[in-house]
Design a protein around this motif. Sequence first.
Motif, PDB file in Angstrom:
ATOM      1  N   LYS A   9       0.837  -1.168   0.042  1.00  0.00           N
ATOM      2  CA  LYS A   9       0.025  -0.017   0.063  1.00  0.00           C
ATOM      3  C   LYS A   9       0.985   1.415   0.127  1.00  0.00           C
ATOM      4  O   LYS A   9       0.665   2.245  -0.648  1.00  0.00           O
ATOM      5  CB  LYS A   9      -0.753  -0.143   1.116  1.00  0.00           C
ATOM      6  CG  LYS A   9      -2.004  -0.987   1.195  1.00  0.00           C
ATOM      7  CD  LYS A   9      -2.874  -1.062   2.610  1.00  0.00           C
ATOM      8  CE  LYS A   9      -4.012  -2.137   2.295  1.00  0.00           C
ATOM      9  NZ  LYS A   9      -4.808  -2.128   3.393  1.00  0.00           N
ATOM     10  N   TYR A  10       2.094   1.348   0.751  1.00  0.00           N
ATOM     11  CA  TYR A  10       2.756   2.379   0.981  1.00  0.00           C
ATOM     12  C   TYR A  10       3.460   2.587  -0.574  1.00  0.00           C
ATOM     13  O   TYR A  10       3.905   3.611  -0.984  1.00  0.00           O
ATOM     14  CB  TYR A  10       3.964   2.325   1.987  1.00  0.00           C
ATOM     15  CG  TYR A  10       3.669   2.612   3.241  1.00  0.00           C
ATOM     16  CD1 TYR A  10       2.840   3.693   3.424  1.00  0.00           C
ATOM     17  CD2 TYR A  10       3.727   1.766   4.293  1.00  0.00           C
ATOM     18  CE1 TYR A  10       2.302   3.875   4.961  1.00  0.00           C
ATOM     19  CE2 TYR A  10       3.238   2.028   5.668  1.00  0.00           C
ATOM     20  CZ  TYR A  10       2.463   3.063   5.844  1.00  0.00           C
ATOM     21  OH  TYR A  10       1.940   3.210   7.111  1.00  0.00           O
ATOM     22  N   CYS A  11       3.859   1.345  -1.108  1.00  0.00           N
ATOM     23  CA  CYS A  11       4.503   1.334  -2.555  1.00  0.00           C
ATOM     24  C   CYS A  11       3.490   2.290  -3.648  1.00  0.00           C
ATOM     25  O   CYS A  11       3.916   3.016  -4.486  1.00  0.00           O
ATOM     26  CB  CYS A  11       4.854   0.023  -2.975  1.00  0.00           C
ATOM     27  SG  CYS A  11       6.495  -0.450  -2.296  1.00  0.00           S
ATOM     28  N   HIS A  12       2.373   1.781  -3.339  1.00  0.00           N
ATOM     29  CA  HIS A  12       1.449   2.317  -4.343  1.00  0.00           C
ATOM     30  C   HIS A  12       1.091   3.728  -4.124  1.00  0.00           C
ATOM     31  O   HIS A  12       0.871   4.529  -5.067  1.00  0.00           O
ATOM     32  CB  HIS A  12       0.004   1.597  -4.299  1.00  0.00           C
ATOM     33  CG  HIS A  12       0.104   0.208  -4.543  1.00  0.00           C
ATOM     34  ND1 HIS A  12      -1.090  -0.839  -4.330  1.00  0.00           N
ATOM     35  CD2 HIS A  12       0.960  -0.435  -5.435  1.00  0.00           C
ATOM     36  CE1 HIS A  12      -0.516  -2.095  -4.791  1.00  0.00           C
ATOM     37  NE2 HIS A  12       0.537  -1.865  -5.558  1.00  0.00           N
ATOM     38  N   LEU A  13       1.154   4.088  -2.907  1.00  0.00           N
ATOM     39  CA  LEU A  13       0.691   5.499  -2.482  1.00  0.00           C
ATOM     40  C   LEU A  13       1.901   6.373  -3.115  1.00  0.00           C
ATOM     41  O   LEU A  13       1.857   7.326  -3.551  1.00  0.00           O
ATOM     42  CB  LEU A  13       0.765   5.642  -0.812  1.00  0.00           C
ATOM     43  CG  LEU A  13       0.582   7.126  -0.722  1.00  0.00           C
ATOM     44  CD1 LEU A  13      -0.530   7.885  -0.915  1.00  0.00           C
ATOM     45  CD2 LEU A  13       0.730   6.888   0.991  1.00  0.00           C
ATOM     46  N   ILE A  14       3.205   5.987  -2.962  1.00  0.00           N
ATOM     47  CA  ILE A  14       4.261   6.576  -3.477  1.00  0.00           C
ATOM     48  C   ILE A  14       4.220   6.862  -5.043  1.00  0.00           C
ATOM     49  O   ILE A  14       4.584   7.845  -5.612  1.00  0.00           O
ATOM     50  CB  ILE A  14       5.777   5.945  -3.176  1.00  0.00           C
ATOM     51  CG1 ILE A  14       5.989   5.875  -1.698  1.00  0.00           C
ATOM     52  CG2 ILE A  14       7.036   6.191  -3.987  1.00  0.00           C
ATOM     53  CD1 ILE A  14       7.151   5.023  -1.150  1.00  0.00           C
ATOM     54  N   ILE A  15       3.755   5.787  -5.755  1.00  0.00           N
ATOM     55  CA  ILE A  15       3.625   5.749  -7.190  1.00  0.00           C
ATOM     56  C   ILE A  15       2.630   7.113  -7.276  1.00  0.00           C
ATOM     57  O   ILE A  15       2.588   7.738  -8.316  1.00  0.00           O
ATOM     58  CB  ILE A  15       3.037   4.507  -7.950  1.00  0.00           C
ATOM     59  CG1 ILE A  15       4.244   3.478  -7.620  1.00  0.00           C
ATOM     60  CG2 ILE A  15       2.607   4.529  -8.981  1.00  0.00           C
ATOM     61  CD1 ILE A  15       3.638   1.879  -7.971  1.00  0.00           C
ATOM     62  N   SER A  16       1.530   7.083  -6.550  1.00  0.00           N
ATOM     63  CA  SER A  16       0.402   8.191  -6.733  1.00  0.00           C
ATOM     64  C   SER A  16       1.045   9.435  -6.657  1.00  0.00           C
ATOM     65  O   SER A  16       0.890  10.384  -7.471  1.00  0.00           O
ATOM     66  CB  SER A  16      -0.706   7.862  -5.923  1.00  0.00           C
ATOM     67  OG  SER A  16      -1.493   8.703  -5.839  1.00  0.00           O
ATOM     68  N   ILE A  17       1.734   9.597  -5.650  1.00  0.00           N
ATOM     69  CA  ILE A  17       2.605  11.059  -5.289  1.00  0.00           C
ATOM     70  C   ILE A  17       3.481  11.267  -6.470  1.00  0.00           C
ATOM     71  O   ILE A  17       3.583  12.564  -6.883  1.00  0.00           O
ATOM     72  CB  ILE A  17       3.390  10.803  -3.910  1.00  0.00           C
ATOM     73  CG1 ILE A  17       2.394  10.971  -2.939  1.00  0.00           C
ATOM     74  CG2 ILE A  17       4.098  12.020  -3.873  1.00  0.00           C
ATOM     75  CD1 ILE A  17       2.987  10.290  -1.430  1.00  0.00           C
ATOM     76  N   LEU A  18       4.251  10.376  -7.050  1.00  0.00           N
ATOM     77  CA  LEU A  18       5.092  10.505  -8.113  1.00  0.00           C
ATOM     78  C   LEU A  18       4.520  11.180  -9.327  1.00  0.00           C
ATOM     79  O   LEU A  18       4.850  11.985 -10.236  1.00  0.00           O
ATOM     80  CB  LEU A  18       6.120   9.317  -8.399  1.00  0.00           C
ATOM     81  CG  LEU A  18       7.257   8.885  -7.182  1.00  0.00           C
ATOM     82  CD1 LEU A  18       7.822   7.750  -7.598  1.00  0.00           C
ATOM     83  CD2 LEU A  18       8.132  10.132  -7.131  1.00  0.00           C
ATOM     84  N   VAL A  19       3.498  10.331  -9.818  1.00  0.00           N
ATOM     85  CA  VAL A  19       2.572  10.525 -11.139  1.00  0.00           C
ATOM     86  C   VAL A  19       2.012  12.101 -10.924  1.00  0.00           C
ATOM     87  O   VAL A  19       2.163  12.982 -11.678  1.00  0.00           O
ATOM     88  CB  VAL A  19       1.040   9.763 -11.011  1.00  0.00           C
ATOM     89  CG1 VAL A  19       0.295  10.354 -12.010  1.00  0.00           C
ATOM     90  CG2 VAL A  19       1.800   8.329 -11.417  1.00  0.00           C
TER      91      VAL A  19
END
Length: 208
Positions: free
Chosen positions: A14-24
């Motif tokens: 979930k943290y990895c997915h959140l980081i992807i969202s922030i980077l986008v």
Amino acid sequence: EVQWKNLGYTQKQKYCHLIISILVTLFLLGISLCIVLLLNHVQYNLTKNVSEDVWRYILSFLISIIIAITNALGRLILKKVTSHFESIETKTEYYISLSAKITLFTFINTAVVPLLSNYIRREWGNNEILLNNVIMIFITNVNLTPFFFYIGPELCFKISRRAKARLDLEGVNLEDSPYTQSELNSIFENPPMDLCYKYSFLVNILLL
């Protein structure tokens, strides 16, 4: 409403997915900033070399249109990213997360990016251009954003699919229809009203 497919993800995922969202989100803001910087560069050069104010106003309008389009694209991309990458467990948490992201993204893109562009160029002395840009951005945001709500890409896509479906069904018996009833319902139903978009729009009007 629980989203059962997301219950199997670990906290690390979930943290990895959140980081992807922030980077986008940061990538989209970076693109918008680069475009505004380029247009600001042209705008300031024209101000120094051309006596007519019309080009300055045209570029202010162009900057406001770019920001409005970036906001619209950002809303669509953030919706996809939030629904597919963040692994949120309930619909309520999903809507809260999406509303917060869209509100923050559109506020930064609408208010912070033009000021940051001015700061990077060190052009605080020329307040007239900055004031023109800010006023034009506000006017465009107030008038164009509701237009994107009602005549957005999703509705345009559905209208094109409806036209294709009508052509495919012309003169065809119901038994030979290439579409199922479920597919036709999906094609001819309007997109659902998304409160996240409208909430973020109203909050940004208050903030601006």
